[in-house]
Scaffold this active site. Structure first.
Site, PDB file in Angstrom:
ATOM      1  N   CYS A 175      76.967   1.343  66.633  1.00  0.00           N
ATOM      2  CA  CYS A 175      75.637   1.624  66.064  1.00  0.00           C
ATOM      3  C   CYS A 175      74.587   0.551  66.339  1.00  0.00           C
ATOM      4  CB  CYS A 175      75.772   1.831  64.556  1.00  0.00           C
ATOM      5  SG  CYS A 175      76.753   3.289  64.153  1.00  0.00           S
TER       6      CYS A 175
HETATM    7  N1  LIG Z   1      81.092   4.884  63.579  1.00  0.00           N
HETATM    8  C1  LIG Z   1      80.129   4.633  62.731  1.00  0.00           C
HETATM    9  O1  LIG Z   1      80.217   3.729  61.928  1.00  0.00           O
HETATM   10  C2  LIG Z   1      78.878   5.503  62.696  1.00  0.00           C
HETATM   11  C3  LIG Z   1      78.031   5.388  61.594  1.00  0.00           C
HETATM   12  C4  LIG Z   1      76.891   6.169  61.541  1.00  0.00           C
HETATM   13  C5  LIG Z   1      76.583   6.999  62.601  1.00  0.00           C
HETATM   14  N2  LIG Z   1      77.401   7.083  63.679  1.00  0.00           N
HETATM   15  C6  LIG Z   1      77.022   8.008  64.745  1.00  0.00           C
HETATM   16  O2  LIG Z   1      77.822   9.168  64.632  1.00  0.00           O
HETATM   17  C7  LIG Z   1      78.117   9.695  65.922  1.00  0.00           C
HETATM   18  C8  LIG Z   1      79.616   9.780  66.106  1.00  0.00           C
HETATM   19  O3  LIG Z   1      80.148   8.469  66.073  1.00  0.00           O
HETATM   20  P1  LIG Z   1      81.677   8.189  65.787  1.00  0.00           P
HETATM   21  O4  LIG Z   1      81.791   6.730  65.514  1.00  0.00           O
HETATM   22  O5  LIG Z   1      82.226   9.151  64.796  1.00  0.00           O
HETATM   23  O6  LIG Z   1      82.291   8.501  67.227  1.00  0.00           O
HETATM   24  P2  LIG Z   1      83.831   8.702  67.581  1.00  0.00           P
HETATM   25  O7  LIG Z   1      83.956   8.373  69.024  1.00  0.00           O
HETATM   26  O8  LIG Z   1      84.690   7.995  66.592  1.00  0.00           O
HETATM   27  O9  LIG Z   1      84.057  10.249  67.364  1.00  0.00           O
HETATM   28  C9  LIG Z   1      83.468  11.239  68.137  1.00  0.00           C
HETATM   29  C10 LIG Z   1      84.506  12.304  68.405  1.00  0.00           C
HETATM   30  O10 LIG Z   1      83.864  13.399  69.064  1.00  0.00           O
HETATM   31  C11 LIG Z   1      84.768  13.933  69.995  1.00  0.00           C
HETATM   32  N3  LIG Z   1      83.986  14.721  70.947  1.00  0.00           N
HETATM   33  C12 LIG Z   1      83.195  14.312  71.960  1.00  0.00           C
HETATM   34  N4  LIG Z   1      82.597  15.368  72.539  1.00  0.00           N
HETATM   35  C13 LIG Z   1      83.012  16.463  71.881  1.00  0.00           C
HETATM   36  C14 LIG Z   1      82.749  17.851  72.016  1.00  0.00           C
HETATM   37  N5  LIG Z   1      81.894  18.314  72.935  1.00  0.00           N
HETATM   38  N6  LIG Z   1      83.374  18.702  71.192  1.00  0.00           N
HETATM   39  C15 LIG Z   1      84.227  18.260  70.244  1.00  0.00           C
HETATM   40  N7  LIG Z   1      84.511  16.954  70.059  1.00  0.00           N
HETATM   41  C16 LIG Z   1      83.909  16.070  70.876  1.00  0.00           C
HETATM   42  C17 LIG Z   1      85.456  12.717  70.576  1.00  0.00           C
HETATM   43  O11 LIG Z   1      86.691  13.047  71.174  1.00  0.00           O
HETATM   44  C18 LIG Z   1      85.634  11.856  69.330  1.00  0.00           C
HETATM   45  O12 LIG Z   1      86.863  12.093  68.672  1.00  0.00           O
HETATM   46  C19 LIG Z   1      77.408   8.781  66.915  1.00  0.00           C
HETATM   47  O13 LIG Z   1      76.156   9.300  67.191  1.00  0.00           O
HETATM   48  C20 LIG Z   1      77.259   7.492  66.137  1.00  0.00           C
HETATM   49  O14 LIG Z   1      76.172   6.720  66.597  1.00  0.00           O
HETATM   50  C21 LIG Z   1      78.553   6.356  63.741  1.00  0.00           C
END
Ligand SMILES: NC(=O)c1ccc[n+]([C@@H]2O[C@H](COP(=O)([O-])OP(=O)(O)OC[C@H]3O[C@@H](n4cnc5c(N)ncnc54)[C@H](O)[C@@H]3O)[C@@H](O)[C@H]2O)c1
Length: 432
Positions: free
Chosen positions: A271
């Site tokens: 992030c």
């Molecule tokens: N990790 C954090 O602390 C956090 C906090 C707030 C916001 N975010 C935001 O949330 C979003 C997700 O982040 P995250 O940390 O959960 O990512 P992550 O990589 O942990 O999880 C994303 C998941 O989506 C899956 N994926 C990708 N493309 C896909 C598709 N087309 N169909 C189905 N599944 C698919 C991936 O395999 C993965 O398991 C990002 O935009 C991030 O910036 C993350």
């Protein structure tokens, strides 16, 4: 609209969550715990198999909760997007990284929307939760969904709601973090707010999607800029031979108008190092310059190099060179209490030390495996004897269970980038 609201309020709606990572899995479990049937769409077959066995791979979600949801038939994880047709809603929680040229990469969002579009049906609610630049929901998602001939705000509903989850934080989680919601139309905001209100304690509707998108970017830019500021103060204090930690401690006694941020080895995670550049990219397109964001990025990005210079300095004071020295990096996750190494500054520090000829090892009780471009050995044995083999140790990330005092007993030069050895006076300690 009325039918959707009723289905949500009576928990008869079936909810889709796309992307079962750090954001999507806690959300899916939150929905299931509230009594909704949830279909989790995921591309990673290993994650699907783990979940269907009742196992969690996310620190903030217990395997018991996953198992309970799966056993009760409330959670199904699948890569079969045809099941989207049966869902009343879809939360998109896929990654939003930066591309090679540090431009936003929204391809994961587009791929997810392309799966939804052919299955979009009347009364369906789509909410984007992935962090992205202002305009993504209306400029990218809406046109793709509108191709189906349905009208937003009447036939289907589209909103953005920033995810603010803080992995590893025991006090705040998906359910009790206030949920900001902005819809494309007032009906969209109402539908999304109604869904979240079934599960979350506080809903904060805002007037537009763009406001909701920008809220998240302000929050993370605020952190990046303040961390950049305090990192720069740390560099100044180093030159002036002033203890920056004591300065912050003193300033933090002011009961108003000051909020402590702490210096460190550089930014990490999915992030803070990334999100501000989504905002600056979009601002640039509109002819507006994001000077604070760029400067904070420069200062924060220079910290790993500064840490390496402290290692050089510490070894030099002992008439040693980095080349040939055994250096231990302590803590490689991007922050304490978690196992996530994405964008961790430890990786940069290890790479630079390795390039300088150091024999690099790492220790992290939360991380079992680390892929690096440079040779690096894993240290399992956190004992004075094992640590005593090293010429230098760099504390990059502190986990509550790591006994950092052993480093002092063991005797290597210690570069403490986190003030983990606060209060300990020892000639081997080099503080950031
Ligand atoms: N990790 C954090 O602390 C956090 C906090 C707030 C916001 N975010 C935001 O949330 C979003 C997700 O982040 P995250 O940390 O959960 O990512 P992550 O990589 O942990 O999880 C994303 C998941 O989506 C899956 N994926 C990708 N493309 C896909 C598709 N087309 N169909 C189905 N599944 C698919 C991936 O395999 C993965 O398991 C990002 O935009 C991030 O910036 C993350």
């Amino acid at each position: 609209m009325d039918n959707l609201i009723k289905k949500l309020e009576t928990k008869q709606a079936q909810l889709g969550v796309i992307g079962l990572g750090y954001v999507g899995l806690p959300l899916a479990i939150g929905y299931a715990k509230a009594g909704f049937k949830v279909v989790g769409f995921e591309l990673d077959e290993n994650k699907i198999a783990q979940l269907m066995r009742g196992e969690s791979y996310i620190i903030d979600v217990s395997s018991e909760d996953v198992k309970a949801a799966v056993d009760a038939g409330l959670l199904v994880a699948t890569s079969d997007f045809s099941k989207m047709a049966e869902c009343d809603s879809a939360n998109i929680c896929v990654p939003t990284p930066l591309g090679k040229t540090r431009d936003p990469d929204i391809s994961y969002i587009q791929a997810a929307v392309r799966e939804i579009a052919p299955r979009l049906h009347r009364g369906m609610l789509i909410i984007l939760e992935s962090t992205t630049y202002p305009g993504t929901t209306e400029e990218v998602i809406l046109p793709l969904l509108s191709e189906q001939g349905l009208e937003v705000g009447q036939d289907f509903f589209l909103a953005f709601s920033p995810e603010r989850v803080d992995p590893g934080n025991p006090d705040f989680h998906t359910i009790n973090i206030p949920k900001v919601v902005g819809g494309v139309t007032p009906n969209c905001t109402k539908a999304a707010s109604t869904l979240y209100a079934q599960v979350m304690e506080t809903i904060v509707p805002v007037s537009s999607v763009r406001v909701a998108e920008t809220v998240k970017l302000l929050e993370n830019t605020f952190r990046s800029v303040n961390i950049g500021l305090v990192n720069e103060i740390a560099l100044m204090c180093d030159a002036l031979e002033i203890d920056v930690w004591e300065v912050i401690q003193g300033a933090a006694t002011k009961p108003f108008g000051f909020m402590p941020f702490y210096p460190g080895p550089g930014l990490g995670g999915h992030c803070i190092p990334i999100d501000p550049f989504y905002l600056s990219w979009k601002a640039k397109l509109a002819g507006s310059e994001a000077r604070f964001i760029e400067l904070a990025g420069q200062v924060n990005g220079s910290m790993p190099k500064h840490v390496v210079s402290l290692v050089t300095r510490g070894l030099n004071d002992r008439s040693k060179s980095v080349r040939g020295s055994k250096v231990l990096v302590v803590g490689v996750a991007y922050k304490g209490g978690i196992d996530d190494v994405r964008e961790s500054p430890a990786l940069d520090i290890m790479g630079m030390l390795s390039d300088l000829g150091a024999d690099v090892s790492w220790y992290d009780p939360h991380v079992s495996e680390l892929r690096t471009n440079h040779p690096a050995h894993r240290l399992d044995d956190w004992s004075v004897d094992a640590i005593g083999e090293f010429d230098a140790a760099v504390i990059v990330t502190t986990h509550a269970e790591t006994q950092h005092e052993l480093l002092v007993e063991a005797g290597p030069v210690i570069i403490d980038t986190r003030n983990a050895l606060k209060g300990i006076e020892n000639e081997n300690i080099v503080r950031l």
